[in-house]
Design an enzyme around this catalytic site. Sequence first.
Site, PDB file in Angstrom:
ATOM      1  N   ASP A   1      64.989 -14.505  46.273  1.00  0.00           N
ATOM      2  CA  ASP A   1      65.278 -15.606  45.351  1.00  0.00           C
ATOM      3  C   ASP A   1      66.625 -16.293  45.636  1.00  0.00           C
ATOM      4  OD1 ASP A   1      62.910 -14.653  44.340  1.00  0.00           O
ATOM      5  OD2 ASP A   1      63.805 -13.685  42.587  1.00  0.00           O
TER       6      ASP A   1
ATOM      7  N   ASN B   1      53.945 -19.558  38.620  1.00  0.00           N
ATOM      8  CA  ASN B   1      55.053 -18.832  37.989  1.00  0.00           C
ATOM      9  C   ASN B   1      56.363 -19.564  38.264  1.00  0.00           C
ATOM     10  OD1 ASN B   1      54.027 -17.107  40.397  1.00  0.00           O
ATOM     11  ND2 ASN B   1      56.038 -16.208  40.172  1.00  0.00           N
ATOM     12  N   ASP B   2      57.402 -18.935  38.777  1.00  0.00           N
ATOM     13  CA  ASP B   2      58.751 -19.509  38.764  1.00  0.00           C
ATOM     14  C   ASP B   2      58.884 -20.960  39.255  1.00  0.00           C
ATOM     15  OD1 ASP B   2      58.796 -16.763  38.717  1.00  0.00           O
ATOM     16  OD2 ASP B   2      60.045 -16.550  40.483  1.00  0.00           O
TER      17      ASP B   2
ATOM     18  N   GLN C   1      56.112 -21.668  42.220  1.00  0.00           N
ATOM     19  CA  GLN C   1      55.364 -20.527  42.736  1.00  0.00           C
ATOM     20  C   GLN C   1      53.910 -20.743  42.324  1.00  0.00           C
ATOM     21  OE1 GLN C   1      56.771 -17.092  44.266  1.00  0.00           O
ATOM     22  NE2 GLN C   1      57.410 -19.039  45.131  1.00  0.00           N
TER      23      GLN C   1
HETATM   24  C1  FRU Z   1      59.945 -13.706  39.475  1.00  0.00           C
HETATM   25  C2  FRU Z   1      59.442 -13.319  40.863  1.00  0.00           C
HETATM   26  C3  FRU Z   1      60.507 -13.559  41.917  1.00  0.00           C
HETATM   27  C4  FRU Z   1      59.693 -13.737  43.155  1.00  0.00           C
HETATM   28  C5  FRU Z   1      58.475 -14.454  42.634  1.00  0.00           C
HETATM   29  C6  FRU Z   1      57.187 -14.119  43.310  1.00  0.00           C
HETATM   30  O1  FRU Z   1      58.915 -14.021  38.594  1.00  0.00           O
HETATM   31  O2  FRU Z   1      59.017 -11.976  40.854  1.00  0.00           O
HETATM   32  O3  FRU Z   1      61.476 -12.549  42.021  1.00  0.00           O
HETATM   33  O4  FRU Z   1      60.358 -14.456  44.132  1.00  0.00           O
HETATM   34  O5  FRU Z   1      58.368 -14.139  41.264  1.00  0.00           O
HETATM   35  O6  FRU Z   1      56.144 -14.926  42.870  1.00  0.00           O
END
Ligand code: FRU
Length: 512
Positions: free
Chosen positions: A168, A39-40, A56
């Site tokens: 974050d 993800n991010d 992530q």
């Molecule tokens: C955004 C999020 C962030 C967090 C991360 C966890 O997609 O929810 O706020 O740090 O993903 O994977």
Amino acid sequence: MKCSQTLAKAREYEVREGALVPAEERPVYHFSPWVGWLNDPNGFTYYNGQYHLFYQYNPYSTYWDSMHWGHAVSDDLVRWTYLPCALAPDEPYDDAGCFSGSAVPLPDGRLLLIYTGCQSENLDPDGKWPQMQCLAVGDGIDFVKYEGNPVLREQDLPPAGDIYEFRDPYIWTCQDGTFRTLAANASLEGSRATQLTMYRSDDGFHWERDKVLFEDVLKIGVMWECPSFFPLDGSQVLMASPMNMEEEEANGSIRFPKGNNVCYMIGSYHDEEGVFRLHRSETGDAAYDPVDCGLDFYAPQVRNMPDGRCIMIGWMQDPQTSNLHDDVGKIFGQYTIPRELSLRDGRLMQKPVRELEAYRKDRVSYRNVAVGADEVVLPGISGRAVDLELSLQAKDCKVFRLRFAKNDQYYSELRWEPARALLTVDRSRSGQSESYIKERTIEIANRTDSDLNHELRLRILLDRWSAEVFVNGGEQVLSMTHFTDLSADGITFRADGSANLTVTQYRIDCGD
Ligand code: FRU
């Protein structure tokens, strides 16, 4: 370096399993995880002569779980070399996950990572993890977690800040060599707005709360995830990903769909003064605009790079449906092409990084093709990893349709309604999983002159399972994924009425 068992296990697993991911399972030129789920984007920065990108990452399955930080480097933001997993959830303060964060080079030559540690103890009644900000420092490959972790805890929150929604961190270095971090937290006080709280440090390791830099008094969603805060063309931009927004409509189109979105605001800011002043706060206009108007875009991270460019990379997925995908192969998730940002007339402009042009092959071009009710197929204009430039004129045309990833069974569609200045991305015929949102219509920006209503310039990046549509030089962008079988590679044009099309296509070939 001392490597925890959790990190050693992830590194061994990714070496073994990542090598088994067939090249055909990856996008051709968009970043994807070495193995597993992504993800991010995290820690996007330039360090020791290369771009570093962390992500992530759950190496062990194609669904979200057990957040690690994956890692890759690039010389040109297009081709990435994977490095060993950088962070694993292996300490009492981050054993439920190493969540998103950012990176800066230190004056002593090391790279500093700041991230959110999620702790598996002391959960709230809803089962939420306490979240605290932590550091790791390294040489660009191996990172050691700081012995003083977590560096931002409950007592560092503003009064009534919510420790279960505190994450974050976005870090930057000021001109005087000191550091700032902006982290998002929910507030439990009356208004329950998201706060973006700023912290300062002289050395990157010892932090103190400075102030709440921004509070979402407009209540744009709950909890703003993944803020970026950066100078751009003489102004300062705040970008963030608010969760659970209500739908916002404007002139028959949807400005923000219901759900998680990404918005930006333009203002001014100087580190010495530490105040963010919104440019549009006093006018009737909404002070915030969407960053990407497609179906899949979230949690972007922006960095000012040493060559003067300001570059954004985003996660090309709708976070609310991302875990509902069909069972796929060994990887799931991809990023947008890194985009060069600029400001024009108070709006964000986005362009694919110029380095992509070095990978263009096999140019095919047609000028002034008449398009009408019969579907137009142009020899050589097809493919699932291509860069298309289109210029359309539609003086007498109700709807112009461009279909891509098309075969007898499937297609995705971009629809332009010139008279109403509307543009729609539609994947309802793409074979997409049922749970995904299928279409979105936007109003084309800056179309006031009636002549302009009948012209449209597009650049479309197709890469196997995604499309990014840059409208009129990057005034708006629509990004989406579609998991249509790769054999569907047709591109066709049709007009209800008559239109004129000029198109140039390049195949993108990264040589691997
Ligand atoms: C955004 C999020 C962030 C967090 C991360 C966890 O997609 O929810 O706020 O740090 O993903 O994977």
